[in-house]
Design a protein around this motif. Structure first.
Motif, short mmCIF file in Angstrom:
data_model
loop_
_atom_site.label_atom_id
_atom_site.label_comp_id
_atom_site.label_asym_id
_atom_site.label_seq_id
_atom_site.Cartn_x
_atom_site.Cartn_y
_atom_site.Cartn_z
N ARG A 63 0.84 -1.20 0.00
CA ARG A 63 0.00 0.00 0.00
C ARG A 63 0.88 1.26 0.00
N ALA A 64 1.99 1.21 0.74
CA ALA A 64 2.89 2.36 0.79
C ALA A 64 3.56 2.58 -0.55
N GLU A 81 2.42 1.73 -3.46
CA GLU A 81 1.40 2.28 -4.36
C GLU A 81 1.25 3.78 -4.13
N HIS A 82 1.26 4.15 -2.87
CA HIS A 82 1.13 5.55 -2.49
C HIS A 82 2.28 6.37 -3.06
N ASP A 115 -2.60 7.36 6.04
CA ASP A 115 -1.86 8.00 4.95
C ASP A 115 -1.77 7.09 3.73
N ILE A 116 -1.57 5.80 3.97
CA ILE A 116 -1.36 4.89 2.83
C ILE A 116 -2.67 4.22 2.41
N GLY A 117 -3.77 4.55 3.07
CA GLY A 117 -5.06 4.01 2.67
C GLY A 117 -5.17 2.50 2.86
#
Ligand SMILES: Cc1cc2nc3c(=O)[nH]c(=O)nc-3n(C[C@H](O)[C@H](O)[C@H](O)COP(=O)(O)OP(=O)(O)OC[C@H]3O[C@@H](n4cnc5c(N)ncnc54)[C@H](O)[C@@H]3O)c2cc1C
Ligand SMILES: Nc1ncnc2c1ncn2[C@@H]1O[C@H](COP(=O)(O)O)[C@@H](O)[C@H]1O
Lengths: 260, 396
Positions: free
Chosen positions: A103-104, A106-107, A207-209
């Motif tokens: 996820r990070a 991707e962010h 933050d990273i959803g």
């Protein structure tokens, strides 16, 4: 080109021992280091950056003190350090760690993601390939040489038991690297100065959803049930005598047991 | 479930700090606090003199799990030859299936139908066989995609594969996709009678500790198993069973193998198959010393040369020869360790050898604690004698 390298802070396992009486780990004075394989991933990232003119970001998931690893990475030449830290990440197994890191990434956005082959505390070698699945990108494990890299693709050598495979992949891609790939550089004096002043970006769950049910202990399918000390065999027999007698006795014993 | 410190009881004595392998305990304002690094290993539970650390169970822990069916073994092949670890997995899988009262299936991608039939004789009740061209060679995306689809369709309870470069590369993708646990590089497997969960034992911290891992709430339970630690299943030439054909369709490949290079160092390739291994460590002193080991191996039939990581790191011998935690696991009939101290990371790779001979000039070296026969001496004096003596016996 955007390159992300995943680094983990680990205890120097060569110095970790278990107390046989209490079955707990003796960690007094054991230093924390960057996972040795990740140093090779950082070096690979630096070389790719030099070839492609890209930007290299180091990401780690860990407690606030893992920031040290990011500064060390920056002192080697990494452009930016990102620390994923949130109480919700507590108790992550490889599944949850890979999910969170993905996820990070991707962010942040990445064309190439680099990981070490394995972390020396857990020795699982799973986080890289799991992360690639979460990112929906291909991966190549055990990379021992990067032969070619362009805007669209990459050609690497993958170490196997009986030799190596040459693998061609489109980008984005995730690579896990082995020690044969390169020799990590030492931090430069200038790098150390930069690292000292660098601002470490901190990212949390929101933050990273990431979904709360998929991180930390809740998101971890596996659990450690217990730990214990490895047992050793105890049928030792020292052969005495002069060197000639020892060899004679050994050969005799080996013939008896049909080893020779 | 999580670990909690009762702040009222905590005296701030810091005893727990050293017990944590993950540096997950910090002292804040004079009280211990468990941080997000906690891995639930429970090491700290027993050490607190005040009994302030406890484990809190949540109701959601007893999440309902779907009961799966059957034990699966991934039968790895390379160049059409089924890997040795497959037969060990079938041995372990048979045992687990019997304990669970379920059946054992093998999953074979590539190789021939006679290889599939052979797996039935090694103990599988059923073989899922894919003979498509696309699975003859290994690609992560195809192997992961096909296996995930099959698991979705048939719902096995346990999936095992070898902890080989292939198994350890593609199985994590399957676990990620299926949202289930995967335990790496297990050295022993059992069933917990009460919960019916799979107990997966594996080394961690470079072999300094062993951990038992469970995957209580999701299915299948997946593990890669270290080659050469489990016994092969029983072979019965009369056994038959079902062969189910499967096909791999519509799987996207973005990373493909364009060339395979075999690095034939005859000795090294056969390390795991060898009956006799002569291994050298830092005490061997250099390439010259290793030539002596090769000479000894040459005097014995079917012998290979192995090495400790220290010798490999010194550049005296290629990595392929390395035995141990980060090298090969071997269990030959005879293992002769020359100038190897016996660090736990080395021992985990060779201690299941039938007979271990240690030659080391330091009587305190830990290698002697696993040695069947120990010789405390300078290897440069003993080895020439041994080579000469063995040549004599072979000459007769
Ligand atoms: C995460 C991790 C993974 C590791 N993985 C592995 C692995 O896979 N395999 C592995 O082997 N190691 C591994 N290690 C390294 C391991 O901890 C040891 O450092 C290593 O095994 C030591 O090698 P050695 O026994 O050859 O060297 P040393 O420990 O230096 O021992 C040399 C021995 O030779 C003896 N000696 C010296 N001269 C003579 C002589 N003339 N005659 C007789 N004896 C002599 C000495 O008494 C001594 O006992 C790993 C370490 C870590 C942290
Ligand atoms: N907490 C983490 N933070 C950043 N990277 C990690 C973390 N855990 C694992 N990795 C990456 O995944 C690789 C393999 O780790 P493992 O699967 O734990 O053996 C490491 O070499 C790192 O590159």
């Amino acid at each position: 080109m955007k390159i992300v390298v995943c680094v983990k802070q680990v205890p120097d396992t060569a110095e970790v021992r278990i107390n046989p009486e209490t079955n707990t780990l003796i960690r007094d004075g054991v230093p924390s280091i960057i996972n040795p394989y990740d140093l090779h991933a950082i070096e690979a990232g630096l070389q790719l950056k030099e070839i492609t003119g890209g930007r290299l970001t180091a990401v780690t998931m860990g407690p606030p003190q893992a920031e040290t690893s990011l500064r060390e990475a920056i002192s080697m030449g990494v452009d930016e350090g990102v620390l994923l830290t949130d109480r919700a990440f507590a108790g992550s197994d490889t599944w949850a760690t890979a999910y969170t890191l993905a996820r990070a990434v991707e962010h942040l956005g990445a064309d190439i993601v680099l990981c070490g082959k394995q972390a020396i505390d857990g020795d699982t070698a799973q986080v890289g390939p799991e992360m690639a699945e979460f990112l929906g990108v291909p991966h190549v494990a055990y990379v021992r040489k990067i032969q070619d890299v362009g805007e669209k693709g990459i050609v690497v050598q993958r170490l196997m038991d009986d030799g190596f495979d040459v693998v061609e992949s489109s980008l984005p891609v995730l690579l896990t690297v082995v020690r044969e790939l390169n020799t990590p550089r030492m931090p430069s004096l200038k790098g150390k100065m930069v690292a000292k002043k660098a601002v470490i970006r901190k990212l949390t769950l929101s933050d990273i959803g990431a979904e709360e049910d998929s991180v930390g202990l809740k998101g971890s399918p596996t659990q450690v049930r217990n730990i214990f000390a490895p047992e050793a065999k105890k049928d030792r027999k020292i052969i005495e005598g002069s060197n000639e007698e020892k060899v004679e006795a050994l050969v005799h014993a080996l013939m008896e047991s049909k080893c020779l | 479930m999580f670990i909690r410190v009762n702040a009222e009881r905590c005296s701030g004595c810091e005893t727990c700090l050293a017990s944590c392998p993950y540096d997950a305990i910090v002292i804040r304002e004079g009280k211990a606090e468990i941080t997000e690094m906690c891995q639930m290993c429970r090491s700290c539970l027993s050490v607190c003199p005040e009994g302030a650390i406890s484990e809190i169970k949540e109701a959601s822990d007893s999440k309902e799990k779907e009961e799966g069916r059957g034990v699966w073994v991934f039968a790895e092949q390379r160049d059409g030859i089924v890997a040795g670890v497959t037969f060990e997995l079938l041995g372990a899988g048979r045992r687990l299936a019997d304990m669970l009262g379920t059946d054992l299936s093998a999953v074979l991608f590539g190789a021939s139908s006679s290889d599939a039939a052979e797996l039935l004789r090694w103990g599988a009740n059923r073989v899922y066989h894919c003979e498509d061209e696309i699975v003859r060679g290994f690609t992560d995306e195809v192997y992961a995609g096909l296996l995930s689809n099959m698991v979705d369709q048939y719902g096995p309870e346990i999936v095992l594969a070898g902890a080989t470069p292939i198994g350890r590369s593609f199985l994590p993708r399957v676990a990620a996709r299926l949202r289930t646990g995967l335990t790496a590089d297990c050295t022993s497997l059992a069933i917990d009678i009460e919960s019916k969960n799979l107990l997966q034992v594996r080394p961690a911290f470079g072999g300094n500790i062993m951990a038992t891992i469970v995957c209580p709430n999701t299915r299948p339970q997946m593990a890669t198993v270290r080659p050469r630690v489990m016994k092969r299943g029983e072979y019965d030439a009369a056994k038959t069973g079902e062969i189910v054909k499967v096909t791999a369709e519509g799987i996207r490949i973005r990373a493909r193998v364009i060339e395979t290079v075999k690095e034939v160092s005859e000795v090294a390739i056969n390390l795991q198959e060898a009956n006799i291994i002569i291994a050298g460590g830092r005490g061997v002193g250099g390439e010259k010393g290793f030539n002596m080991l090769f000479e000894l191996a040459g005097a014995l039939e079917g012998a290979c040369v192995g090495a400790s990581r220290a010798a490999v790191d010194e550049g005296w011998i290629p990595y392929r020869h390395q035995v141990g935690q980060t090298g090969k696991t071997v269990s030959p009939k005879l293992y002769i360790a020359c100038g190897i101290s016996g660090a736990v990371q080395h021992l985990v790779g060779m201690q299941s050898s039938d007979i271990i001979v240690a030659i080391n000039r330091n009587p305190e070296a830990p290698i002697f604690s696993v040695a069947t026969y120990g010789i405390v001496a300078d290897l440069f004096e003993v080895l020439p004698l041994l080579i000469k003596r063995i040549r004599e016996t072979k000459g007769k």
